[in-house]
Design a protein around this motif. Structure first.
Motif, PDB file in Angstrom:
ATOM      1  N   ASN A  40     -37.448  35.314 -33.530  1.00 33.85           N
ATOM      2  CA  ASN A  40     -37.351  34.075 -34.297  1.00 33.85           C
ATOM      3  C   ASN A  40     -35.986  33.838 -34.938  1.00 33.85           C
ATOM      4  OD1 ASN A  40     -40.032  33.452 -33.739  1.00 33.85           O
ATOM      5  ND2 ASN A  40     -40.795  34.439 -35.590  1.00 33.85           N
ATOM      6  N   CYS A  41     -35.022  34.705 -34.690  1.00 31.70           N
ATOM      7  CA  CYS A  41     -33.665  34.484 -35.195  1.00 31.70           C
ATOM      8  C   CYS A  41     -32.687  34.889 -34.107  1.00 31.70           C
ATOM      9  CB  CYS A  41     -33.420  35.281 -36.479  1.00 31.70           C
ATOM     10  SG  CYS A  41     -33.494  37.073 -36.253  1.00 31.70           S
ATOM     11  N   LYS A  42     -31.429  34.533 -34.275  1.00 29.92           N
ATOM     12  CA  LYS A  42     -30.444  34.801 -33.223  1.00 29.92           C
ATOM     13  C   LYS A  42     -30.317  36.289 -32.930  1.00 29.92           C
ATOM     14  CE  LYS A  42     -27.761  30.572 -33.889  1.00 29.92           C
ATOM     15  NZ  LYS A  42     -26.505  29.949 -34.377  1.00 29.92           N
ATOM     16  N   HIS A  44     -32.599  38.718 -33.332  1.00 32.07           N
ATOM     17  CA  HIS A  44     -33.774  39.228 -32.620  1.00 32.07           C
ATOM     18  C   HIS A  44     -33.851  38.673 -31.200  1.00 32.07           C
ATOM     19  CE1 HIS A  44     -36.023  40.238 -36.628  1.00 32.07           C
ATOM     20  NE2 HIS A  44     -35.112  41.138 -36.300  1.00 32.07           N
ATOM     21  N   ILE A  73     -37.887  24.559 -35.185  1.00 32.90           N
ATOM     22  CA  ILE A  73     -37.124  25.792 -35.378  1.00 32.90           C
ATOM     23  C   ILE A  73     -38.017  26.990 -35.100  1.00 32.90           C
ATOM     24  CG2 ILE A  73     -35.558  24.746 -37.074  1.00 32.90           C
ATOM     25  CD1 ILE A  73     -37.226  26.277 -39.262  1.00 32.90           C
ATOM     26  N   ALA A  75     -39.566  30.146 -36.518  1.00 34.01           N
ATOM     27  CA  ALA A  75     -39.891  30.843 -37.768  1.00 34.01           C
ATOM     28  C   ALA A  75     -41.398  31.025 -37.860  1.00 34.01           C
ATOM     29  CB  ALA A  75     -39.382  30.053 -38.978  1.00 34.01           C
ATOM     30  N   GLU A  79     -41.993  32.018 -43.770  1.00 34.82           N
ATOM     31  CA  GLU A  79     -40.616  31.550 -43.545  1.00 34.82           C
ATOM     32  C   GLU A  79     -40.645  30.085 -43.125  1.00 34.82           C
ATOM     33  OE1 GLU A  79     -37.804  33.282 -44.071  1.00 34.82           O
ATOM     34  OE2 GLU A  79     -38.990  35.006 -44.741  1.00 34.82           O
ATOM     35  N   SER A  81     -37.357  28.433 -42.731  1.00 37.46           N
ATOM     36  CA  SER A  81     -36.006  28.126 -42.258  1.00 37.46           C
ATOM     37  C   SER A  81     -35.596  29.176 -41.238  1.00 37.46           C
ATOM     38  CB  SER A  81     -35.013  28.100 -43.430  1.00 37.46           C
ATOM     39  OG  SER A  81     -34.962  29.378 -44.051  1.00 37.46           O
ATOM     40  N   SER A  82     -34.575  28.881 -40.468  1.00 36.47           N
ATOM     41  CA  SER A  82     -34.162  29.768 -39.387  1.00 36.47           C
ATOM     42  C   SER A  82     -32.724  29.448 -39.001  1.00 36.47           C
ATOM     43  CB  SER A  82     -35.084  29.573 -38.171  1.00 36.47           C
ATOM     44  OG  SER A  82     -34.678  30.351 -37.072  1.00 36.47           O
ATOM     45  N   ASP A  83     -32.056  30.415 -38.390  1.00 39.04           N
ATOM     46  CA  ASP A  83     -30.717  30.144 -37.836  1.00 39.04           C
ATOM     47  C   ASP A  83     -30.811  29.764 -36.353  1.00 39.04           C
ATOM     48  OD1 ASP A  83     -31.346  32.549 -36.591  1.00 39.04           O
ATOM     49  OD2 ASP A  83     -29.548  33.617 -37.242  1.00 39.04           O
ATOM     50  N   LEU A  84     -32.038  29.420 -35.902  1.00 40.36           N
ATOM     51  CA  LEU A  84     -32.273  29.205 -34.484  1.00 40.36           C
ATOM     52  C   LEU A  84     -33.237  28.036 -34.275  1.00 40.36           C
ATOM     53  CD1 LEU A  84     -31.656  30.507 -31.675  1.00 40.36           C
ATOM     54  CD2 LEU A  84     -33.637  31.992 -32.041  1.00 40.36           C
ATOM     55  N   TRP A  89     -32.997  28.269 -28.600  1.00 44.59           N
ATOM     56  CA  TRP A  89     -33.790  29.395 -28.099  1.00 44.59           C
ATOM     57  C   TRP A  89     -34.042  29.245 -26.600  1.00 44.59           C
ATOM     58  CZ3 TRP A  89     -38.440  30.712 -25.830  1.00 44.59           C
ATOM     59  CH2 TRP A  89     -38.990  31.962 -26.121  1.00 44.59           C
TER      60      TRP A  89
END
Length: 276
Positions: A40-42, A44, A73, A75, A79, A81-84, A89
């Protein structure tokens, strides 16, 4: 006329046939399929893409920031929010040969996500599973996603995608945990019996053994059905429970998305080499 479900290289190709055809597994055995969970993030996602996992699972939600043009997004609640984004993705995963499993906790993110998937449909060419918990299950406290609008929205874009349809569940270490009841499995069959595409039922490993009669009955209702056995981080279950599943269910109909160290112990016990 062939459907896309039977066309090699399509997003609805049978998961075992796809990885067998690409020489990534040796035989049609669900225990051979490996998973990367919650990419769920860049960081990972990058780890997942470099890993030996066949399938990458991630969670999709729509941030509630009031923006009119908000993007889905990656997440998992709580959570938000996310950077992805989902678009980023997909762009990364489509550079690989890995399968996709997208998990939805609410209806809001489903339609915008299907629109993004439709934009890359020609590039999918790998198994795509769409997941939601659509019924209340044993000790489930989270809200289920409404089954009909979820299924209708997904199939309006991808009519023969593989669905992963589960029950909300809980698990408590200090008490006896009930399994999946006859009412629960019959309600699920009522929903899925009218569908034509493959359906896998995500089931909690710690609850399967006491529900084996119910789950065997459910799988007997259609050759389109399978189980995906998953585990909660703090669940108490044994490798013997996994071996019981292995011994009593068709190995082509059960997948194992299991946390360590039980995953390694289980694979060792059934003679499958684990790539760490």
């Amino acid at each position: 006329m062939a459907t896309s479900a039977s066309i090699p290289g399509s997003w609805s190709e049978n998961i075992l046939e796809y990885f067998l055809r690409n020489n990534l597994i040796a035989t049609e055995d669900g225990a051979l399929i490996t998973w990367y969970h919650a990419a769920n993030c860049k960081a990972h996602l990058d780890e997942a893409l470099k890993s030996p996992a066949h399938m990458i699972e991630a969670d999709v939600l729509l941030p509630s920031d009031g923006s009119e043009h908000v993007q889905p997004i990656m997440a998992h609640p709580p959570e938000t929010s996310s950077d992805l984004t989902l678009q980023e993705w997909l762009g990364a995963v489509l550079q690989s040969n890995k399968g996709i499993k997208l998990d939805f906790k609410s209806l809001a993110a489903v339609q915008p996500s299907m629109m993004l998937l439709e934009n890359v449909k020609p590039q999918l060419k790998r198994p795509v599973w769409i997941n939601a918990d659509v019924l209340p299950g044993p000790d489930g406290t989270s809200r289920a996603v409404a089954a009909k609008p979820f299924i209708d929205t997904v199939t309006s874009f991808f009519p023969d995608v593989t669905f992963s349809l589960g029950w909300t569940t809980g698990w408590h270490p200090e008490k006896v945990n009930d399994g999946y009841s006859w009412t629960m499995v019959k309600e699920m069959e009522h929903i899925c019996g009218e569908l034509s595409q493959p359906v896998t039922f995500p089931v909690r490993a710690a609850l399967v053994r006491q529900s084996s009669a119910q789950l065997l009955w459910l799988l007997s209702k259609s050759n389109r059905y399978s189980l995906t056995v998953w585990t909660g981080k703090n669940d108490d279950y044994s490798v013997e429970d996994l071996l019981y599943i292995r011994d009593h269910f068709d190995k082509r109909q059960v997948f194992y998305d299991i946390l360590e160290p039980q995953n390694h112990e289980f694979k060792q016990a059934i003679g499958i080499k684990v790539n760490l």
